[in-house]
Scaffold this motif. Sequence first.
Motif, PDB file in Angstrom:
ATOM      1  N   ALA A  52      34.208  41.272  37.340  1.00  0.00           N
ATOM      2  CA  ALA A  52      34.020  42.347  35.749  1.00  0.00           C
ATOM      3  C   ALA A  52      34.475  41.911  34.744  1.00  0.00           C
ATOM      4  O   ALA A  52      33.630  42.549  33.987  1.00  0.00           O
ATOM      5  CB  ALA A  52      35.316  43.445  36.574  1.00  0.00           C
ATOM      6  N   TRP A  53      36.054  41.028  34.449  1.00  0.00           N
ATOM      7  CA  TRP A  53      35.943  40.005  33.723  1.00  0.00           C
ATOM      8  C   TRP A  53      35.216  39.961  33.226  1.00  0.00           C
ATOM      9  O   TRP A  53      34.451  39.242  32.049  1.00  0.00           O
ATOM     10  CB  TRP A  53      37.704  40.067  33.534  1.00  0.00           C
ATOM     11  N   LYS A  54      34.531  38.616  33.639  1.00  0.00           N
ATOM     12  CA  LYS A  54      33.746  37.713  33.689  1.00  0.00           C
ATOM     13  C   LYS A  54      32.344  38.230  32.902  1.00  0.00           C
ATOM     14  O   LYS A  54      31.877  38.354  31.991  1.00  0.00           O
ATOM     15  CB  LYS A  54      33.041  37.041  34.687  1.00  0.00           C
ATOM     16  N   GLU A  55      31.612  39.365  33.898  1.00  0.00           N
ATOM     17  CA  GLU A  55      30.378  40.389  32.982  1.00  0.00           C
ATOM     18  C   GLU A  55      30.920  40.392  32.004  1.00  0.00           C
ATOM     19  O   GLU A  55      29.664  40.888  31.167  1.00  0.00           O
ATOM     20  CB  GLU A  55      30.305  41.193  34.220  1.00  0.00           C
ATOM     21  N   SER A  56      31.905  41.127  31.731  1.00  0.00           N
ATOM     22  CA  SER A  56      32.289  41.826  29.846  1.00  0.00           C
ATOM     23  C   SER A  56      32.367  40.977  29.321  1.00  0.00           C
ATOM     24  O   SER A  56      32.449  41.320  27.815  1.00  0.00           O
ATOM     25  CB  SER A  56      33.613  42.861  30.531  1.00  0.00           C
ATOM     26  N   GLY A  57      32.903  39.416  29.020  1.00  0.00           N
ATOM     27  CA  GLY A  57      32.218  38.423  28.431  1.00  0.00           C
ATOM     28  C   GLY A  57      34.225  38.302  27.964  1.00  0.00           C
ATOM     29  O   GLY A  57      34.482  38.167  27.270  1.00  0.00           O
ATOM     30  N   LYS A  58      35.040  39.584  28.517  1.00  0.00           N
ATOM     31  CA  LYS A  58      36.305  38.759  28.113  1.00  0.00           C
ATOM     32  C   LYS A  58      37.033  37.794  29.531  1.00  0.00           C
ATOM     33  O   LYS A  58      36.175  37.672  29.900  1.00  0.00           O
ATOM     34  CB  LYS A  58      36.985  40.297  28.156  1.00  0.00           C
ATOM     35  N   ASN A  59      38.716  37.842  28.838  1.00  0.00           N
ATOM     36  CA  ASN A  59      39.128  36.786  29.447  1.00  0.00           C
ATOM     37  C   ASN A  59      40.443  37.265  30.593  1.00  0.00           C
ATOM     38  O   ASN A  59      40.633  38.151  30.291  1.00  0.00           O
ATOM     39  CB  ASN A  59      40.060  36.103  28.581  1.00  0.00           C
ATOM     40  N   LEU A  60      40.200  37.235  31.752  1.00  0.00           N
ATOM     41  CA  LEU A  60      41.431  37.451  32.595  1.00  0.00           C
ATOM     42  C   LEU A  60      42.088  36.671  33.056  1.00  0.00           C
ATOM     43  O   LEU A  60      41.283  35.015  34.047  1.00  0.00           O
ATOM     44  CB  LEU A  60      40.563  37.839  33.812  1.00  0.00           C
ATOM     45  N   GLN A  61      43.458  36.317  32.804  1.00  0.00           N
ATOM     46  CA  GLN A  61      44.077  34.817  33.076  1.00  0.00           C
ATOM     47  C   GLN A  61      44.954  35.745  34.190  1.00  0.00           C
ATOM     48  O   GLN A  61      45.172  36.800  34.052  1.00  0.00           O
ATOM     49  CB  GLN A  61      44.954  34.382  32.532  1.00  0.00           C
ATOM     50  N   LEU A  62      44.890  34.521  36.231  1.00  0.00           N
ATOM     51  CA  LEU A  62      44.989  34.704  36.653  1.00  0.00           C
ATOM     52  C   LEU A  62      46.733  33.655  37.137  1.00  0.00           C
ATOM     53  O   LEU A  62      46.181  33.162  36.978  1.00  0.00           O
ATOM     54  CB  LEU A  62      44.542  35.256  38.335  1.00  0.00           C
ATOM     55  N   ASN A  63      48.541  34.183  37.365  1.00  0.00           N
ATOM     56  CA  ASN A  63      48.644  33.219  37.655  1.00  0.00           C
ATOM     57  C   ASN A  63      49.462  34.102  38.612  1.00  0.00           C
ATOM     58  O   ASN A  63      49.707  34.790  38.597  1.00  0.00           O
ATOM     59  CB  ASN A  63      50.136  33.169  36.268  1.00  0.00           C
TER      60      ASN A  63
END
Length: 102
Positions: free
Chosen positions: A68-79
């Motif tokens: 979903a975040w990739k498609e939105s163009g925004k960054n999602l960082q998962l730790n």
Amino acid sequence: MSSYNISFAYKGDVKRVVISGSIIINHIEKIYDELKSNISTDKDVEIEVVADNVDITFVQLMLSMKLAWKESGKNLQLNISIPEDLEVLLAKAGINLEEIRQ
């Protein structure tokens, strides 16, 4: 079985989420509802997971959020930090957490 905890804060312009405890099917619907109510794909988000127990529903949630975040163009960082034995078990099932973390 332990429960889970989820908290939200801002780190600059980035929404920071910390999920800890047991991220399993018994809790995933409530976790999803809390995430849906508190974050959106129009902002960058950093999620830190420190779980003592996870199952495939956790993996499905993280993969769907990543998409979903990739498609939105925004960054999602998962730790993601889980016990080594669970990471090995997921790897044996063909799930590479490093790919999810990226």
